[in-house]
Design a protein around this motif. Structure first.
Motif, mmCIF file in Angstrom:
data_model
loop_
_atom_site.group_PDB
_atom_site.id
_atom_site.type_symbol
_atom_site.label_atom_id
_atom_site.label_comp_id
_atom_site.label_asym_id
_atom_site.label_seq_id
_atom_site.Cartn_x
_atom_site.Cartn_y
_atom_site.Cartn_z
ATOM 1 N N SER A 284 5.311 37.541 10.002
ATOM 2 C CA SER A 284 4.793 37.353 8.649
ATOM 3 C C SER A 284 4.714 38.719 7.983
ATOM 4 N N TYR A 285 4.424 38.739 6.673
ATOM 5 C CA TYR A 285 4.322 39.997 5.968
ATOM 6 C C TYR A 285 2.952 40.636 6.196
ATOM 7 N N TRP A 286 2.911 41.937 6.056
ATOM 8 C CA TRP A 286 1.728 42.747 6.377
ATOM 9 C C TRP A 286 0.477 42.230 5.672
ATOM 10 N N SER B 288 14.686 9.342 6.578
ATOM 11 C CA SER B 288 15.172 10.310 7.559
ATOM 12 C C SER B 288 14.480 10.076 8.896
ATOM 13 N N PRO B 289 15.215 10.127 9.990
ATOM 14 C CA PRO B 289 14.578 9.931 11.305
ATOM 15 C C PRO B 289 13.568 11.012 11.646
ATOM 16 N N ALA B 290 13.786 12.229 11.140
ATOM 17 C CA ALA B 290 12.921 13.357 11.490
ATOM 18 C C ALA B 290 12.013 13.719 10.331
ATOM 19 N N ARG B 291 10.862 14.307 10.662
ATOM 20 C CA ARG B 291 9.941 14.800 9.653
ATOM 21 C C ARG B 291 10.552 16.014 8.957
ATOM 22 N N SER B 292 9.886 16.526 7.927
ATOM 23 C CA SER B 292 10.366 17.722 7.234
ATOM 24 C C SER B 292 10.054 18.960 8.066
ATOM 25 N N ASP B 293 10.766 20.046 7.779
ATOM 26 C CA ASP B 293 10.531 21.300 8.487
ATOM 27 C C ASP B 293 9.079 21.739 8.296
ATOM 28 N N THR B 294 8.525 22.399 9.307
ATOM 29 C CA THR B 294 7.120 22.782 9.229
ATOM 30 C C THR B 294 6.860 24.007 10.078
ATOM 31 N N THR B 295 5.660 24.569 9.914
ATOM 32 C CA THR B 295 5.199 25.713 10.691
ATOM 33 C C THR B 295 3.921 25.326 11.423
ATOM 34 N N LYS C 232 8.009 28.659 20.839
ATOM 35 C CA LYS C 232 8.773 29.542 19.974
ATOM 36 C C LYS C 232 9.529 28.705 18.954
ATOM 37 N N ASN C 233 10.136 29.381 17.978
ATOM 38 C CA ASN C 233 10.903 28.670 16.948
ATOM 39 C C ASN C 233 12.005 27.837 17.600
ATOM 40 N N ILE C 234 12.173 26.614 17.091
ATOM 41 C CA ILE C 234 13.154 25.717 17.695
ATOM 42 C C ILE C 234 13.603 24.691 16.663
ATOM 43 N N THR C 235 14.825 24.207 16.801
ATOM 44 C CA THR C 235 15.352 23.127 15.969
ATOM 45 C C THR C 235 15.635 21.925 16.856
ATOM 46 N N TYR C 236 15.074 20.774 16.502
ATOM 47 C CA TYR C 236 15.334 19.532 17.223
ATOM 48 C C TYR C 236 16.311 18.674 16.409
ATOM 49 N N TYR C 237 17.220 18.008 17.125
ATOM 50 C CA TYR C 237 18.207 17.130 16.499
ATOM 51 C C TYR C 237 17.984 15.706 16.990
ATOM 52 N N VAL D 184 15.016 18.830 12.491
ATOM 53 C CA VAL D 184 13.761 19.389 12.001
ATOM 54 C C VAL D 184 13.577 20.771 12.618
ATOM 55 N N ASN D 185 13.267 21.737 11.762
ATOM 56 C CA ASN D 185 13.018 23.102 12.216
ATOM 57 C C ASN D 185 11.513 23.312 12.385
ATOM 58 N N ILE D 186 11.107 23.765 13.566
ATOM 59 C CA ILE D 186 9.707 24.066 13.845
ATOM 60 C C ILE D 186 9.571 25.575 13.972
ATOM 61 N N ASN D 187 8.811 26.158 13.050
ATOM 62 C CA ASN D 187 8.549 27.596 13.076
ATOM 63 C C ASN D 187 7.185 27.818 13.728
#
Length: 576
Positions: free
Chosen positions: A75-77, A407-414, A455-460, A475-478
């Motif tokens: 993240s930023y300072w 969509s089968p997957a949820r939206s990208d999230t953190t 850790k950051n990961i993308t599920y298909y 879905v991208n999980i940050n």
């Protein structure tokens, strides 16, 4: 033209009768939202960055979600919520300030204060109320009660003694004696009252005298390691600073009375237009607030009966809520559902020789045929007019098309490191699912698997509908290091007998840690030295070790954190 004149009349009438009050919070920019530019790495409360706020000592920081430059821990300072001092969301809006109030050290150069010029000079003998919200940063070793508020006609404060750092003033409002503020998760309110002497036009917040024995506490949590802090051991975030006449009664949230309109019409909802207020609207009780307005009154044109929720934040930064329902008159509509991106054939019936007209004509391939194709991106209502050869309307129908996210997957999230997250979209159900990769999933063949990635990961996912059509999504999980993850748990028995159970010396929660493992025999001889995912299989130089007691030394460091954890103990090797 007639409708426009009516609407203009309503607006003029509304403005003429709308209640507008002057600013009641005498602290300008009390929620730190107004800035000249987004903060960067070294952004302090300076008049080139933020409106109104300044400082006398140290260099207090300005944090905002729009921060730029210099990444730290992903993240930023000076970002929000994650920044160099810890993790905290803004209480109101997207920004807040932060300052160091030293604990064990008493030097002035590591004691910071913030100050602001009030909107007007206080009135003599009038009682004023003050409130602000503080949260202890995750990097603080200590917590204190020595947060002081001083009102003066001076525009700066100069200490009369540098060590210990003390000021020849008597703060009118203070947290001292009301308990240390040690909450790192929530915002804690400080408050007080003051009768003015009639000359104060500046407000100062800081620590202006030494702490009492009970005014400082060593924190029992493990602070995040920020070596660049130097000697500072207490750091607070601050948000929502307010000062107002105590006899002022803040108007409560008012979304107005429920209303009924016909389809296609608009209506004004809400009654507020108060300065120093923040407003947010949302459609439906279970939806999220995502729009902030300058006014608590907005025009809406719902396509079906809708309940609107208004959130009002008053000049004290206290929130209140109200609802208003807009009903559509005589809307006897046929409802259809379509997935976002798909098309729907309207009025799928046997062709006739009559004329047809569709209103509105949005998302249609034609508005003048019997059965047009509709490809909507939002919910939409259509009125279907049926006419004879003389263009006389002989029938009409109303159709409501609602768009679903299929969509089968949820939206990208953190998420925070150590947290769980469901991956599926509960709005629509398919007949079968296959999720990849399998890492950190509880089940990869269900609609809504639970994941706990370190850790950051993308599920298909590939999902089949009832017609056998495959739908692909991702879905991208940050993952951010908000808090330390669960510690590793080391077993005390190890059975490397090749039965497929407990054959490798593994630890619970190890996926969240960078681990180095060393195994010794009872004479101190090193048998195994493995890093990261390398684990002992019960052998030494390719041969199985004998049954008995062995000793381990494990060092572990979580992703994004500098603190090193060490584990020592014994492990018993058994083959039977």
């Amino acid at each position: 033209m007639k409708l426009n004149l009516i609407k203009i009349f309503i607006i003029v009438f509304f403005i003429a009768n709308f209640k507008i009050i002057s600013a009641q919070n005498l602290v300008p920019n009390g929620s730190f939202e107004k800035h000249f530019k987004c903060p960067s790495m070294t952004a302090s409360l300076e008049d080139t960055v933020i409106y109104n706020w300044l400082w006398d000592w140290g260099s207090p920081d300005y944090f905002c979600s729009c921060a730029t430059n210099y990444l730290i821990y992903g993240s930023y300072w000076v970002d929000v919520p994650l920044n160099y001092a810890g993790f905290q969301y803004a209480r109101t809006g997207e920004c807040y300030a932060g300052f160091a109030l030293n604990g064990t050290n008493t030097l002035c150069e590591i004691t910071e204060n913030i100050k602001v010029e009030l909107k007007q000079t206080l009135i003599i003998h009038k009682k004023y109320c003050f409130s602000a919200y503080l949260s202890l940063s995750d990097g603080s070793t200590y917590s204190i009660d020595g947060i002081d508020v001083y009102l003066s006609n001076d525009n700066s404060l100069i200490p009369y003694h540098i060590n210990p750092c003390t000021f020849n003033i008597s703060p009118q409002i203070s947290q001292r004696g009301h308990g240390v503020i040690d909450d790192t998760l929530n915002w804690v309110k400080i408050k007080g009252e003051y009768i003015s002497n009639g000359s104060e036009n500046h407000l100062f917040i800081g620590k202006y005298s030494a702490l009492s024995i009970n005014g400082i506490k060593k924190n029992n949590f493990i602070p995040m390691n920020f070596p660049w802090w130097g000697l500072a051991s207490v750091y607070y975030y601050i948000d929502d600073v307010a000062l107002w006449p105590c006899d002022t009664t803040p108007p409560q949230c008012d979304a107005g009375k429920d209303k009924t309109i016909c389809w296609g019409d608009s209506v004004l909802i809400g009654t507020h237009n108060y300065s120093d207020y923040y407003y947010q609207w949302k459609e439906g009780i279970n939806s999220n607030f995502n729009n902030q307005y300058d006014s608590g009154a907005i025009w809406v044109s719902p396509k079906y009966t809708t309940t609107y929720v208004l959130e009002t934040t008053d000049f004290r930064y206290e929130k209140s809520y109200d609802t208003v329902t807009v009903d559509l008159c005589n809307l006897k509509a046929k409802e259809y559902f379509v997935c976002l991106g798909d098309s729907l054939l309207l009025n799928n019936s046997i062709q006739d020789s009559l004329k047809h007209l569709w209103k509105s004509n949005v998302f249609l391939n034609s508005s003048s045929i019997q059965s047009p194709m509709c490809t909507p991106t939002t919910d939409v209502a259509y009125i279907h007019y049926i006419m004879n050869s003389s263009n006389t309307v002989i029938g009409q129908d109303t159709i409501l098309v609602k768009v679903m996210d299929c969509s089968p997957a949820r939206s990208d999230t953190t998420i925070c490191l150590g947290d769980d997250i469901y991956l599926g979209n509960s709005n629509y159900t398919f007949t079968s699912y296959i999720w990849q990769p399998l890492n950190y999933l509880d089940n990869n063949l269900i609609s809504n698997p639970l994941a706990r990635p370190p850790k950051n990961i993308t599920y298909y996912v590939i999902a089949l509908d009832s017609n056998g059509v495959a739908h692909q999504d991702s879905v991208n999980i940050n993952v951010k290091p908000c808090n330390l993850p669960p510690e590793i748990v080391v077993p005390n028995i190890f059975t490397p007998n090749a039965d497929g159970i407990n054959d490798i010396f593994k630890y619970k929660n190890e996926e969240f840690w960078q681990v180095q493992t060393q195994i010794f025999n009872r004479w101190g001889q090193l048998l195994f030295d493995g890093k990261n995912e390398e684990r002992w299989d019960g052998t030494y130089q390719g041969k199985k070790v004998s049954e008995g007691v062995y000793f381990f030394h494990i060092t572990a460091k979580a992703e994004g954190f500098e603190k090193l954890f060490e584990y020592h103990g014994s492990i018993t090797v058994i083959y039977n």
